[in-house]
Enzyme design. Structure first.
Site, PDB file in Angstrom:
ATOM      1  N   LYS A 280     -93.218 -20.136  44.414  1.00 50.93           N
ATOM      2  CA  LYS A 280     -94.614 -20.552  44.273  1.00 50.93           C
ATOM      3  C   LYS A 280     -95.088 -20.170  42.882  1.00 50.93           C
ATOM      4  CE  LYS A 280     -99.279 -19.992  46.039  1.00 50.93           C
ATOM      5  NZ  LYS A 280    -100.143 -19.596  47.151  1.00 50.93           N
TER       6      LYS A 280
ATOM      7  N   LYS B 114     -93.554 -24.849  45.557  1.00 53.84           N
ATOM      8  CA  LYS B 114     -94.972 -25.194  45.449  1.00 53.84           C
ATOM      9  C   LYS B 114     -95.486 -24.875  44.063  1.00 53.84           C
ATOM     10  CE  LYS B 114     -99.397 -23.845  47.326  1.00 53.84           C
ATOM     11  NZ  LYS B 114    -100.098 -22.846  48.088  1.00 53.84           N
TER      12      LYS B 114
HETATM   13  C1  PBG Z   1    -102.876 -18.964  49.043  1.00 57.83           C
HETATM   14  C2  PBG Z   1    -102.741 -20.423  48.895  1.00 57.83           C
HETATM   15  C3  PBG Z   1    -103.209 -21.234  47.862  1.00 57.83           C
HETATM   16  C4  PBG Z   1    -102.850 -22.542  48.182  1.00 57.83           C
HETATM   17  C5  PBG Z   1    -102.200 -22.503  49.395  1.00 57.83           C
HETATM   18  N1  PBG Z   1    -102.111 -21.183  49.814  1.00 57.83           N
HETATM   19  C6  PBG Z   1    -104.021 -20.877  46.700  1.00 57.83           C
HETATM   20  C7  PBG Z   1    -103.462 -20.084  45.613  1.00 57.83           C
HETATM   21  O1  PBG Z   1    -102.323 -19.637  45.630  1.00 57.83           O
HETATM   22  O2  PBG Z   1    -104.217 -19.874  44.657  1.00 57.83           O
HETATM   23  C8  PBG Z   1    -103.144 -23.743  47.360  1.00 57.83           C
HETATM   24  C9  PBG Z   1    -102.969 -25.039  48.047  1.00 57.83           C
HETATM   25  C10 PBG Z   1    -103.491 -26.200  47.307  1.00 57.83           C
HETATM   26  O3  PBG Z   1    -103.875 -26.119  46.123  1.00 57.83           O
HETATM   27  O4  PBG Z   1    -103.534 -27.280  47.914  1.00 57.83           O
HETATM   28  N2  PBG Z   1    -103.538 -18.634  50.239  1.00 57.83           N
END
Ligand code: PBG
Length: 324
Positions: A197, A249
């Site tokens: 991520k 991601k």
């Molecule tokens: C963290 C989380 C995020 C997203 C999904 N889980 C935000 C981040 O990491 O800042 C982002 C998902 C998206 O942008 O569609 N809880």
């Protein structure tokens, strides 16, 4: 042309021919819909930066889950939007916190038709907006955060979540959660590890969607967009720690990472087409600058082509209905 003419265009001549030779297909069962359940509302509320995406009330969530099941998609990923936040994200571990109430409602509504997945992270619940708890100097404290994740995992499992989405990017989070689940007898609760991520600008609209109070950024725990090889390390660690599924991601800007992971992973590989990827296509389409449906199809198909078994996308329902 050569003597024995090799003409790749032969297989592109008709829609039937193109359909028959397509190497990649979209199927509703390979799509997961992220959904938001918000405390203190009675009607669904539109999210400005994500046209077409709603904050659901506990009540409207049920209807949306039923629609997702009817469309035949593979599952849903639930996020909670609480009214109150604090430094440790207490709402995340409150059995009657909005996300845990949402899990119970969603699981009851979904029955056997959908896999109900739930975000396991503190950022929606902390007043500073970080994914973990802070130490005295204001840094995100990895190991103190693991204790919060462990408690959160147990509450979510007790609430009935089928699959925990570990999205916080703390080192060791998969191991801690797996051990806690096993210790408490939740041997069938699956772990979806957001393994690779990245610290991405494409999460921008999501921050509005969860009323994020984040100042600064997450670069001290999410991955550097410059790094490809490191994605494999994160995946390796998560599989060793007990992940059932690993994720890359965002998706569209990380297809190289996704292809690497798909080539080596021994567990299913999923990808998350995030809020910014969604918002960009919607915005361009709203301006008449792009063919909306074709751009949606192409963007999701590309993610599958790169190697994702399943795609989390805010278009899951629309796509499934169109495919069906
Ligand atoms: C963290 C989380 C995020 C997203 C999904 N889980 C935000 C981040 O990491 O800042 C982002 C998902 C998206 O942008 O569609 N809880």
């Amino acid at each position: 042309m050569s003597e024995r003419s090799i003409r790749p265009r032969r297989l592109r001549t008709t829609p039937a021919m193109r359909r028959l030779v397509a190497e990649t297909r979209l199927h509703p069962a390979d799509l997961v819909l992220p959904m938001f359940v918000r405390e203190g509302i009675r009607e669904p509320v539109a999210i400005g930066s994500m046209p077409g995406v709603m904050h659901h009330s506990l009540d409207s969530l049920k209807g949306a889950i039923a629609a997702a099941a009817a469309a035949g998609i593979g599952g849903v990923m639930l996020f909670g939007v609480p009214e109150e936040k604090d430094a440790i994200g207490s709402g995340a571990t409150d059995p009657d916190g909005i996300l845990n109430l949402g899990i119970r409602a969603a699981v009851a509504e979904a029955g056997d038709a959908l896999v109900v997945q739930t975000d396991l992270c503190l950022d929606e619940f902390t007043d500073h907006g970080h994914c973990g708890v802070l130490d005295a100097t204001g840094r995100v404290d990895n190991d103190a955060t693991l204790e919060r994740y462990r408690d959160m995992a147990l509450v979510q499992a007790e609430s009935g979540s089928h699959m925990l989405g570990l999205s916080g990017m703390m080192d060791g989070q998969t191991a801690v959660v797996r051990d806690a689940l096993e210790g408490a007898g939740f041997v069938d609760t699956a772990i979806l590890a957001y393994a690779a991520k990245y610290a991405s600008a494409y999460y921008g609209p999501f921050r509005e969607a969860v009323n994020s109070s984040l100042r600064g950024d997450r670069r001290a725990y999410q991955m550097d967009p410059a790094n490809r090889r490191e994605g494999l390390l994160e995946v390796e660690l998560d599989i060793a720690e007990g992940a059932d599924v690993v994720m890359v991601k965002p998706a569209g800007s990380y297809l190289d990472v996704l292809a690497d992971v798909a080539a080596t992973s021994s567990v299913p590989v999923w990808a998350y087409q995030v809020s910014g990827e969604y918002a960009m296509i919607e915005a361009a389409a709203a301006n008449g600058w792009i063919d909306r449906e074709r751009a949606i199809d192409e963007s999701v198909l590309a993610i599958k082509r790169a190697g994702a078994d399943v795609v989390l996308t805010y278009w899951a329902l629309e796509l499934a209905e169109r495919l069906g």
